[in-house]
Design an enzyme around this catalytic site. Structure first.
Site, short mmCIF file in Angstrom:
data_model
loop_
_atom_site.label_atom_id
_atom_site.label_comp_id
_atom_site.label_asym_id
_atom_site.label_seq_id
_atom_site.Cartn_x
_atom_site.Cartn_y
_atom_site.Cartn_z
N TRP A 128 59.48 -14.69 154.28
CA TRP A 128 59.74 -13.26 154.48
C TRP A 128 60.31 -13.10 155.89
O TRP A 128 59.71 -13.58 156.86
CB TRP A 128 58.41 -12.52 154.34
CG TRP A 128 58.47 -11.04 154.45
CD1 TRP A 128 59.22 -10.19 153.71
CD2 TRP A 128 57.70 -10.22 155.35
NE1 TRP A 128 58.98 -8.89 154.08
CE2 TRP A 128 58.04 -8.89 155.09
CE3 TRP A 128 56.76 -10.49 156.35
CZ2 TRP A 128 57.48 -7.82 155.79
CZ3 TRP A 128 56.20 -9.43 157.03
CH2 TRP A 128 56.56 -8.11 156.76
N ASP A 209 49.23 -15.21 155.18
CA ASP A 209 49.67 -13.87 154.79
C ASP A 209 49.41 -13.71 153.29
O ASP A 209 50.09 -14.32 152.46
CB ASP A 209 51.17 -13.73 155.11
CG ASP A 209 51.72 -12.37 154.72
OD1 ASP A 209 51.03 -11.61 153.99
OD2 ASP A 209 52.85 -12.05 155.13
N LYS A 244 50.45 -3.37 148.10
CA LYS A 244 50.89 -3.75 146.76
C LYS A 244 49.75 -3.58 145.76
O LYS A 244 49.92 -2.95 144.72
CB LYS A 244 51.36 -5.20 146.72
CG LYS A 244 51.99 -5.70 148.00
CD LYS A 244 53.41 -5.24 148.18
CE LYS A 244 53.93 -5.69 149.54
NZ LYS A 244 55.27 -5.25 149.82
C1 LMR Z 1 59.12 -7.23 150.66
O1 LMR Z 1 59.11 -8.42 150.99
O2 LMR Z 1 60.05 -6.73 150.02
C2 LMR Z 1 57.96 -6.37 151.03
O3 LMR Z 1 56.99 -7.11 151.69
C3 LMR Z 1 58.35 -5.13 151.73
C4 LMR Z 1 58.76 -5.36 153.15
O4 LMR Z 1 58.17 -4.72 154.03
O5 LMR Z 1 59.65 -6.16 153.40
#
Ligand code: LMR
Length: 397
Positions: A128, A209, A244
């Site tokens: 992420w 996480d 979520k």
């Molecule tokens: C995502 O990965 O789409 C979610 O965790 C929302 C975000 O804040 O990026």
């Protein structure tokens, strides 16, 4: 005055959502951000959460303490570590209610920079994007460790463990205990055992996480790596989120857990986390905190909530199956089984940035440039259109 300020190039997820919102095409489909939508394309509020929120009234008017709602902090530790975990009974888990999972990551990263300033942080390749943003923002040099294997659509496990075996003491490794974001490819429990043995032997700091808790398997199975790390006495940070699994995105409610060796050190860590909170935003959301507490503190309601999360999880799985079947029918020469093997909200499609752009330009379907598709945005109303469009793009027709 501000000419030297560099322009913000935008966020790969949130800026794409802005583009989606401004897209005038009626048939547009948003499969970008990690938000769960139901089969009608609406963001549901689980009944258990609705009931908890309805009870709050004026109770949310005052400030919460810096560390957040006491009952929620206790319930969160039980949810993540298991009710009877020794770390809880021995009072050595520092828990702070945070502004969602991102807030927990930020508080943890700032704490680590202050007290382990020489450490480097390592994120999975890929991860992420905001993991890098938050840790670099806290002042860390951020490296990557091998993770996703595009050839096998699996994990470069040997490379990952070999890399961990090179890391110096107190290096911070950011891990995804379940529903890896963005790939949807998770370690098995046996692989976790191996990785965590290395983390322990080399005295690394594990920062897990767990934003998608409940969307992979059961809550206990999704928390396997966290619980195992706590059992092993690993230096452990966990960022959790109710965005979520309670569908409380805008409430900004989550938490940071730090499992420490003993109660005295827990107090030291908690104190510094409180100081961190005070410096950034003073105290967290009372409404969000009370809502989550109202769900978790009532055993029957907590059970009902978990069942509601499993319904969301199962609907995502059904969409994965449908996507797999439709695409396999249309392009039988291609193997789409990864759609049903990947877990959680996301699927790494393997589409190139050009193909992703074509999906957006020609079909008004939005997925991330990395090829990450949010399966939780699919429903009976859009899945045929999405599958047909994907098939054209996969076939480069
Ligand atoms: C995502 O990965 O789409 C979610 O965790 C929302 C975000 O804040 O990026």
């Amino acid at each position: 005055m501000y000419q030297h300020v560099t322009p913000y190039l935008g966020d790969p997820i949130l800026s794409l959502v802005e583009t989606f919102v401004n897209d005038k095409r009626a048939h547009k489909v948003n499969l970008s951000i990690g938000i769960y939508f139901d089969n009608e394309g609406k963001m549901p509020l689980p009944e258990s959460v609705r009931k908890a929120a309805a009870e709050i009234g004026v109770k949310a008017q005052s400030y919460l303490p810096m560390e957040g709602h006491t009952g929620l902090r206790e319930e969160l530790a039980k949810l993540v570590l298991g009710d009877e975990h020794a770390a809880i009974t021995e009072k050595r888990v520092a828990v702070v209610q945070s502004l969602g999972g991102s807030g927990a990551l930020k508080l943890g990263a700032d704490f680590l920079k202050k007290w382990f300033g020489q450490s480097k942080a390592y994120i999975s390749a890929p991860t992420w994007d905001n993991h890098r943003g938050i840790f670099e923002g806290a002042g860390f040099e951020v490296g990557t460790y091998p993770y996703y294997d595009a050839q096998t659509i699996g994990i470069k496990f040997a490379e990952m463990t070999a890399f961990f075996n090179t890391l110096p003491e107190n290096s911070i490794v950011i891990l995804h205990p379940c529903c890896h974001n963005p790939t949807g490819v998770d370690l098995t429990p046996a692989q976790w055992d191996e990785v965590l043995e290395i983390v322990k032997t080399r005295k690394l700091i594990a920062f897990m996480d767990i934003a998608y808790l409940g969307f992979g398997d059961s809550f206990a199975e999704d928390a396997y790596a966290v619980r195992r790390a706590a059992d092993l006495g690993i230096a452990l940070f966990v960022s959790a989120s109710f965005s979520k699994n309670m569908s409380l995105y805008g409430e900004r409610v989550g938490g940071l857990l730090v499992v420490t060796p003993n109660e005295a050190e827990k107090e030291l860590v908690l104190g510094q986390l409180k100081a961190g909170v005070r410096r950034i935003y003073s105290s967290p959301s009372a409404h969000g905190g009370l809502t989550a507490y109202g769900v978790l503190s009532n055993p029957a309601r907590k059970q009902a909530w978990q069942a509601e999360v499993y319904q969301m999880r199962d609907r995502i799985k059904a969409m994965r199956q449908k996507l797999y079947e439709t695409l396999s029918q249309m392009l039988p020469e291609k193997d789409f089984s990864y759609f049903i093997k990947q877990r959680g909200m996301f699927s790494y499609t393997g589409l190139s940035p050009e193909q992703v752009q074509r999906l957006q330009d020609e079909f008004a379907i939005y997925i991330l440039q990395s090829g990450r598709l949010c399966v939780a945005g699919l429903n009976d109303g859009n899945i045929d259109y999405v599958a047909q469009s994907l098939a054209k793009v996969f076939a480069n027709q």
